[in-house]
Design an enzyme around this catalytic site. Structure first.
Site, short mmCIF file in Angstrom:
data_model
loop_
_atom_site.label_atom_id
_atom_site.label_comp_id
_atom_site.label_asym_id
_atom_site.label_seq_id
_atom_site.Cartn_x
_atom_site.Cartn_y
_atom_site.Cartn_z
CE LYS A 13 -2.03 -0.94 3.83
NZ LYS A 13 -1.71 -2.29 4.30
NE ARG A 86 -4.38 -1.17 10.28
CZ ARG A 86 -3.18 -0.73 9.66
NH1 ARG A 86 -3.37 0.59 9.34
NH2 ARG A 86 -1.99 -1.42 9.59
NE ARG A 125 7.74 -3.29 5.86
CZ ARG A 125 6.38 -3.12 5.72
NH1 ARG A 125 5.68 -3.13 4.67
NH2 ARG A 125 5.62 -2.75 6.84
NE ARG A 159 6.17 -0.21 10.03
CZ ARG A 159 5.13 -0.24 9.67
NH1 ARG A 159 4.95 0.16 8.34
NH2 ARG A 159 4.04 -1.01 10.26
NE ARG A 170 2.17 -4.37 11.17
CZ ARG A 170 3.26 -4.36 10.69
NH1 ARG A 170 4.47 -4.80 10.88
NH2 ARG A 170 3.23 -3.53 9.47
P1 AMP Z 1 0.87 0.64 9.21
O1 AMP Z 1 2.09 1.37 9.17
O2 AMP Z 1 -0.17 0.92 8.38
O3 AMP Z 1 1.03 -0.88 9.07
O4 AMP Z 1 0.34 0.66 10.63
C1 AMP Z 1 1.34 0.40 11.80
C2 AMP Z 1 0.42 0.56 13.19
O5 AMP Z 1 0.16 1.70 13.56
C3 AMP Z 1 -0.47 -0.82 12.92
O6 AMP Z 1 -0.26 -2.14 13.40
C4 AMP Z 1 -1.46 -0.18 14.26
O7 AMP Z 1 -0.92 -0.25 15.41
C5 AMP Z 1 -1.36 1.43 14.12
N1 AMP Z 1 -2.36 1.82 13.12
C6 AMP Z 1 -2.12 2.33 11.97
N2 AMP Z 1 -3.01 2.76 11.12
C7 AMP Z 1 -4.11 2.51 12.23
C8 AMP Z 1 -5.67 2.50 11.97
N3 AMP Z 1 -6.39 3.13 10.92
N4 AMP Z 1 -6.28 1.84 12.94
C9 AMP Z 1 -5.82 1.20 13.99
N5 AMP Z 1 -4.47 1.45 14.24
C10 AMP Z 1 -3.71 1.86 13.36
#
Ligand code: AMP
Length: 213
Positions: A13, A86, A125, A159, A170
Site C-alpha cells: 500500500k 481499518r 524490509r 520498523r 497485524r
Molecule cells: P501501518 O504502517 O499502516 O502498518 O500501521 C502500523 C501500526 O499503526 C498498526 O499496526 C497499528 O498499530 C497502527 N495503526 C495504523 N493505522 C491504524 C488504523 N487506521 N487504525 C488502528 N491502528 C492503526
C-alpha cells in the site's frame, strides 16, 4: 479523486501510495506514518500508542480518525487513504469527514496477497533514513551495498513492528477487523481487486487502469 488502498500489512500500500503521489499529485494519508511521527516527536498521542503498535494491535478509532480529520484539508487534490479505515467505525467516520467537505470515495483498491509470502516480505524490509526509499534483504538490495540508490544516504532503518511475531498479530487484526469492512464498500460498487503479488510496476499499471476508467 479520493481512494482507499486496502490490504494486509506488507501488501504494498505504501509503495503504491508514494507512486500515486509522484505521478498524479495526490496526497498519501497514512495513519501508520502519522502515528510513527507522533511517536518520534514524543507527543501525548505518540506516548499513548507506543505499546499497542509494538504489539501489532490496532490503536483506538478515535485517535486515528482525529489524525485523518487534521490532515484532510491538505489533500484537496485527492487523497490516498493508506492503512485507514481499518474498522467499521473508522469507515463510518471517514464517510462523515468526507461528506462534510463535499467529497466521497471514488475507488477502494484491494491488494490481494498471499499472507505467508508477506511475512517474508515484511520481516526483510528496511528504508533509507534520509529519503525513505524502500529496500529488502533478499528481494531488493541497494545497487551499492550500504548506499541508497536514490539519495546516496548511508543510514537505513527498520520498523520495530516488522518482526515475525508482531507481523502475525497485524495479519490477524487485518483478517478479523479490516477485511470485514470490504462488504460495506462492495455494496456501494467501489471495490476493485488487484493481484498484489505481481511486480510493483504491474500492480501500479492495474491501479492506473482502474483510476483512468
Ligand atoms: P501501518 O504502517 O499502516 O502498518 O500501521 C502500523 C501500526 O499503526 C498498526 O499496526 C497499528 O498499530 C497502527 N495503526 C495504523 N493505522 C491504524 C488504523 N487506521 N487504525 C488502528 N491502528 C492503526
Amino acid at each position: 479523486m479520493d481512494i482507499i488502498l486496502l490490504g494486509p500489512p506488507g501488501a504494498g500500500k505504501g509503495t503504491q501510495a508514494k507512486r500515486l503521489e509522484e505521478r498524479r499529485g495526490m496526497v498519501q494519508l497514512s495513519t501508520g506514518d502519522m502515528l510513527r511521527s507522533a511517536r518520534e516527536a514524543g507527543t501525548p498521542v505518540g506516548l499513548r500508542v507506543r505499546a499497542v503498535m509494538d504489539r501489532g494491535e490496532l490503536v483506538s478509532d478515535a485517535i486515528v480518525s482525529a489524525l485523518i480529520g487534521e490532515h484532510l484539508e491538505n489533500s484537496g487534490t485527492g487523497a490516498i487513504f493508506d492503512g485507514y479505515p481499518r474498522t467499521h467505525p473508522q469507515a463510518e467516520a471517514l464517510e462523515i469527514l468526507l461528506e462534510e467537505r463535499a467529497r466521497k470515495i471514488d475507488h477502494v483498491i484491494e491488494l490481494v496477497v498471499d499472507e505467508e509470502a508477506l511475512v517474508t516480505r515484511i520481516t526483510g524490509r528496511f528504508t533509507c533514513s534520509k529519503c525513505g526509499a524502500p529496500y529488502h534483504d533478499t528481494l531488493h538490495l541497494p545497487k551499492v551495498a550500504g548506499v541508497c540508490d536514490i539519495c546516496a544516504g548511508t543510514d537505513f532503518k527498520r520498523r520495530p513492528d516488522d518482526n515475525e511475531q508482531t507481523v502475525r498479530t497485524r495479519m490477524a487484526e487485518y483478517r478479523e477487523k479490516t477485511a470485514p469492512i470490504l462488504p460495506f464498500y462492495e455494496a456501494k460498487g467501489l471495490v476493485r481487486r488487484v493481484d498484489g503479488m505481481q511486480s510493483v510496476e504491474a500492480v501500479a499499471a492495474a491501479i492506473d487502469a482502474f483510476l483512468d476508467s
